[in-house]
Design an enzyme around this catalytic site. Structure first.
Site, PDB file in Angstrom:
ATOM      1  N   GLY A 192       0.814  -1.211   0.000  1.00 53.26           N
ATOM      2  CA  GLY A 192       0.000   0.000   0.000  1.00 53.26           C
ATOM      3  C   GLY A 192       0.848   1.261   0.000  1.00 53.26           C
ATOM      4  CB  CYS A 223       2.093  -8.537   0.076  1.00 55.17           C
ATOM      5  SG  CYS A 223       1.733  -9.380  -1.456  1.00 55.17           S
ATOM      6  CB  CYS A 275       0.841 -12.718  -1.066  1.00 54.55           C
ATOM      7  SG  CYS A 275       0.046 -11.466  -0.078  1.00 54.55           S
ATOM      8  CE  LYS A 285      -0.112 -17.593  -0.201  1.00 52.07           C
ATOM      9  NZ  LYS A 285      -1.041 -16.823   0.577  1.00 52.07           N
ATOM     10  CE1 TYR A 298      -8.021 -15.321   2.539  1.00 49.80           C
ATOM     11  CE2 TYR A 298      -8.857 -14.643   4.677  1.00 49.80           C
ATOM     12  CZ  TYR A 298      -8.928 -14.599   3.294  1.00 49.80           C
ATOM     13  OH  TYR A 298      -9.886 -13.850   2.684  1.00 49.80           O
ATOM     14  CD  GLU A 314      -3.049 -19.024   2.082  1.00 45.53           C
ATOM     15  OE1 GLU A 314      -2.100 -18.378   2.579  1.00 45.53           O
ATOM     16  OE2 GLU A 314      -3.837 -18.518   1.253  1.00 45.53           O
ATOM     17  N   GLY A 349      -4.301 -14.807  13.583  1.00 46.04           N
ATOM     18  CA  GLY A 349      -4.688 -13.471  13.170  1.00 46.04           C
ATOM     19  C   GLY A 349      -3.529 -12.491  13.212  1.00 46.04           C
ATOM     20  CG  HIS A 378     -16.870 -29.205 -23.169  1.00 43.95           C
ATOM     21  ND1 HIS A 378     -17.324 -29.599 -21.931  1.00 43.95           N
ATOM     22  CD2 HIS A 378     -16.684 -30.352 -23.882  1.00 43.95           C
ATOM     23  CE1 HIS A 378     -17.422 -30.911 -21.900  1.00 43.95           C
ATOM     24  NE2 HIS A 378     -17.036 -31.397 -23.057  1.00 43.95           N
ATOM     25  CD  GLU A 429     -17.804 -27.343 -19.564  1.00 44.20           C
ATOM     26  OE1 GLU A 429     -18.581 -27.102 -20.498  1.00 44.20           O
ATOM     27  OE2 GLU A 429     -16.958 -28.266 -19.615  1.00 44.20           O
TER      28      GLU A 429
END
Ligand code: NDP
Length: 454
Positions: free
Chosen positions: A16, A44, A49, A52, A178, A182, A262, A435, A440
């Site tokens: 950020g 991150c 992220c 990981k 999360y 993970e 957390g 397909h 789908e």
């Protein structure tokens, strides 16, 4: 402007902070400095992220080797070298850090290394040197939160898990969000014996119930042991590892304990109290819809504000901040229908309301498909994908889309556009499927599940 050293000082060089700084400098020609005390790129890129996901990729190969046999391959004995994976990951992070430095340099943003501390509303001190700015942006992110359990000092968090010297044979992961699921997938995929301890009855609180149950089943098939409604009473170091006292079973022996309970906002020691920046009871900075704090020239974005703890949200907040402050165009970001993914094994992708949340305000129809992915008809793997659409009966609008299965994050990113644009079930039905794909299914589910309320 001459009054101040900078137009903007950003405290925190994560996703950020870097985005807001670059945007303010490059797009709006402002003089900007960013202060960072760890590595530029933040959680991150350096501790979340990105590393990981590299480890998730690494852990998938055990499945690939097993699955290959059904397609006629004979795969020889395979061995994993943890140190090699970690070294490769570290090299990639170093490369990314260099890219971040270059991007800031090219944007003309000054980098200041150290911990920034507010002295007053326009002044920041870093290692005894002061800098002034017309606007200040706090983007200091978050940090793992650990409960007060005797022996908690023995536990690692995701920060350390990414740099372990060796792969533990047995690991206990406390938490069911999360990060816990993970990392459970990563460690199990690489061959560790994994136990996940959750205090609730199931993992992933806040996610759609069908996805939570499906992931729990798939984790069990992979040998991940989830102990639910269970609390850790204490952690003791033993000669061979750690001994956990639990309220459910007496003791659990393990080689490593990781907490993923957390993340809390990083607001300590940066002068917020001294300058009078308002924080909530969890220490998160209170901001308005334009990310402005109670002090007119001080803004805050990203995890430090504890709105939605996701990188793309922090990026969007950063750009909205720059536009609001430097282009004079008040811009707020929408927190509705923010898609997200859990890189569990298999992964989950989700956008919009869960069934439970949708039922609070809407009459809904549920469309659901559970199937064995085509690949596993030959691989023989006992794994199922589940897709689910939640549709408002009155307006036909798709309120939520959820998927667990290979490629779910990639698929839901596209579905997210449709949901954000307000697509109806009729729009989904009018879309021709590709397909043969799993995706789908999202446009071919015709019959709703029987609705108990009917
Ligand atoms: P989460 O908030 O997702 O989950 C925290 C977990 O810890 C919950 O299962 C919670 O249980 C449990 N917990 C909390 N306190 C205690 C306690 N005292 N004792 C035992 N269990 C406890 O946090 P994470 O740490 O997993 O991740 C932090 C944030 O980072 C996420 O919310 C997410 O926004 C972001 N993130 C996003 C990722 C992605 O987009 N793929 C990946 C990783 C992180 P309970 O359910 O009972 O409350």
């Amino acid at each position: 402007m001459a009054e101040y050293d900078y137009d903007l000082i950003t405290i925190g060089g994560g996703s950020g902070g870097v985005r807001a700084s670059r945007f303010s400098a490059q797009r709006y020609g402002k003089k900007v400095a960013v202060i960072e005390n760890l590595r530029i790129g933040g959680t991150c890129v350096m501790r979340g992220c990105v590393p990981k996901k590299l480890l998730v990729y690494g852990s998938h190969f055990s499945d690939h080797f097993e699955d290959a046999e059904g397609f006629g391959w004979s795969v020889g004995e395979s061995r994993h070298d943890w140190a090699k994976l970690i070294a490769a990951k570290t090299k990639e992070l170093n490369r990314l850090e260099d890219v971040y430095h270059r991007l800031l340099r090219e944007a003309g943003v000054d980098e200041i290394t150290g911990t920034g501390k507010l002295v007053d509303a326009h002044t920041v001190e870093v290692d005894g040197k002061t800098y002034t700015a017309e606007h200040i942006l706090i983007a200091t992110g978050g940090w793992p939160k650990l409960p007060d359990v005797p022996g908690i000092e023995h536990a690692i968090t995701s920060n350390e898990a990414l740099d372990l010297e060796s792969l533990p044979e047995r690991i206990v992961i406390v938490g069911g969000g999360y990060i816990a699921v993970e990392f459970a997938g990563i460690f199990a995929g690489l061959g560790a014996e994994v136990t996940v301890i959750i205090r609730a009855e199931n993992i992933l609180r806040g996610f759609d119930q069908t996805m939570r149950e499906a992931l729990r089943d798939e984790m069990a098939k992979r040998g991940i042991n989830v102990l639910s409604e269970c609390q850790v009473k204490s952690i003791e170091k033993t000669d061979s590892g750690y001994s956990l006292r639990l309220d459910q079973v007496d003791f659990l022996e393990t080689d490593l304990v990781m907490y993923a309970t957390g993340r809390g906002p990083n607001t300590k020691g940066i002068g917020l109290e001294e300058v009078g920046v308002e924080m909530d009871k969890n220490g998160a900075i209170v901001v308005d819809e334009y990310s402005k704090t109670n002090i007119d020239n001080i803004y805050a974005i990203g995890d430090v504000t504890d709105r939605i703890q996701l990188t793309p949200v922090a990026l969007a907040e950063g750009m909205a901040f720059a536009r609001t402050v430097f282009a004079g165009e008040p811009t707020s970001m929408s927190y509705e229908n923010v898609p997200s993914a859990v890189f569990s094994q298999p992964p989950i992708g989700t956008v919009g309301l869960t069934e439970a949340d949708a039922r609070k305000d809407h009459d809904v129809l549920i469309f659901q498909s559970r199937f064995r992915p085509m690949k596993h008809t030959l691989s023989g793997r006992d794994e199922h994908s589940v897709m689910k659409l939640i549709v408002d009966k009155k307006t036909d609008r798709v309120l939520g889309a959820h998927m667990i299965g290979d490629d779910a994050p990639e698929i839901i990113q596209g579905i997210g556009i449709a949901v954000k644009a307000g697509a109806t079930k009729a729009d989904f039905d009018a879309t021709i499927g590709i397909h043969p794909t799993a995706a789908e299914e999202f446009v071919t589910m015709r019959e709703p599940l029987r609705d108990e309320e009917d």
